[in-house]
Write an enzyme that holds these catalytic residues in place. Sequence first.
Site, PDB file in Angstrom:
ATOM      1  N   GLU A  95     -75.320 -41.242 -13.259  1.00 19.48           N
ATOM      2  CA  GLU A  95     -74.649 -41.818 -12.080  1.00 19.48           C
ATOM      3  C   GLU A  95     -75.641 -42.027 -10.941  1.00 19.48           C
ATOM      4  O   GLU A  95     -75.613 -43.042 -10.241  1.00 19.48           O
ATOM      5  CB  GLU A  95     -73.515 -40.890 -11.618  1.00 19.48           C
ATOM      6  CG  GLU A  95     -72.742 -41.482 -10.445  1.00 19.48           C
ATOM      7  CD  GLU A  95     -71.739 -40.501  -9.855  1.00 19.48           C
ATOM      8  OE1 GLU A  95     -70.966 -39.888 -10.613  1.00 19.48           O
ATOM      9  OE2 GLU A  95     -71.740 -40.351  -8.615  1.00 19.48           O
ATOM     10  N   SER A 113     -65.171 -33.252 -19.226  1.00 16.00           N
ATOM     11  CA  SER A 113     -65.539 -33.927 -20.477  1.00 16.00           C
ATOM     12  C   SER A 113     -64.965 -33.208 -21.705  1.00 16.00           C
ATOM     13  O   SER A 113     -65.359 -33.491 -22.827  1.00 16.00           O
ATOM     14  CB  SER A 113     -67.066 -33.999 -20.581  1.00 16.00           C
ATOM     15  OG  SER A 113     -67.622 -32.723 -20.357  1.00 16.00           O
TER      16      SER A 113
END
Length: 291
Positions: free
Chosen positions: A130, A271
Site C-alpha cells: 500500500e 486476512s
Amino acid sequence: MEVLIENEAGFCFGVVSAINTCEQSLEKYGEIYCLGELVHNTIEINRLEKRGLKIVEVKDLEGLKDCRVMIRAHGEPPSTYALAKRNNIEIIDATCPIVLKLQKDVKKAYEQCAMSDGQIVIFGKKGHAEVIGLCGQTDNTAIVISKVEEIERIDFSKAVYLFSQTTKNKEEFENLVSIIGQRMRENNNDNFFPTNSICKRMASRTKTLLDFADSVDAVLFVSGKHSSNGTYLYEFCRQHKEATYFISDKGDIDLEEIKKYNRIGISGATSTPMWLMEEIRDYVLASSETK
Ligand code: SF4
C-alpha cells in the site's frame, strides 16, 4: 467447553470484495495472475491457487504479455498500470475503495506541494504494497516514516502533508501528529496538514478485540505468519490477555494446553477467512468431546 468466534474477526470488506472479484474472474477466465499475495494467508492462497490463481511479483510483469493480472486491495503505483498497458495486460482492479481514495488525496496534496515546495510524509511500513502505491502518487518523493524517531528526515521549515497507511495504529498516528505539530510551531510554520487516513475498521478493531478477549478465558488468534496486521493484533491482544495463542492452522493448537480453559475465543486478522476460524472452532470442540 465453549468456543466462540469474534463477530468482528475476519476479512474486512476490502478483502472480501477482492476475493469475490478473484473468484468471479477465475470462474470466467480459468486462470489469472495476481500481483503479490491476494491476502496474507497461505491457506486461503492455496485454495485460490487450486482454482487457477497464479501469484507473481511486479518484477515478473515485465515478462508477461496478453494476459489478465489482478491488483489486490492494497493498490499499486501508476507505474504498474503503465507497464500493464505497454504489455497489453488487462488489469482486474480490486484496489479497496478506501485505498483508492487515499491515493487520490495523496496525489492532490503532491500537486499542491509542487506549488508550495512542501513535503508528503507517509506514516507507514517501508516496502509495504500500500505504501509503495501511495509513494507512486508522488513520483516516489514521499518521506516514509515508520516511527517517531524518523521525523528528523522532515524539513520543518517547509509545508508538511501527513498521511497514514490505512492499517496503522490510531494512537501512534495521533502521537506523531502532536510531535510534528510541536516542531512546526517551534519553526513558526503553520503549514502542517495532517490527514487521518487510517481505515475506520482498523481504528475500532483493537477495542472490539480487547472486549472479546475479556469475555473469554483464552484467545486463539488465527493469522498467516506474514500478516503485519495479524502480528500487530496478536501482540496487542497478548499484552492485554496472557492466554493468547498465535496459530495459523489447527495443527498449531496445543490441545493439552487449551483444555484447561472453559471458554475459548477465536479471533483473527483482516486476512483470516471465516471458514478457517469455523474449521478451527469445530476441531477444538470435536477434540474436547473425545477426551
Ligand atoms: S483494512 Fe480497510 S482500507 Fe484496508 S483493505 Fe480493508 S477495508 Fe480497505
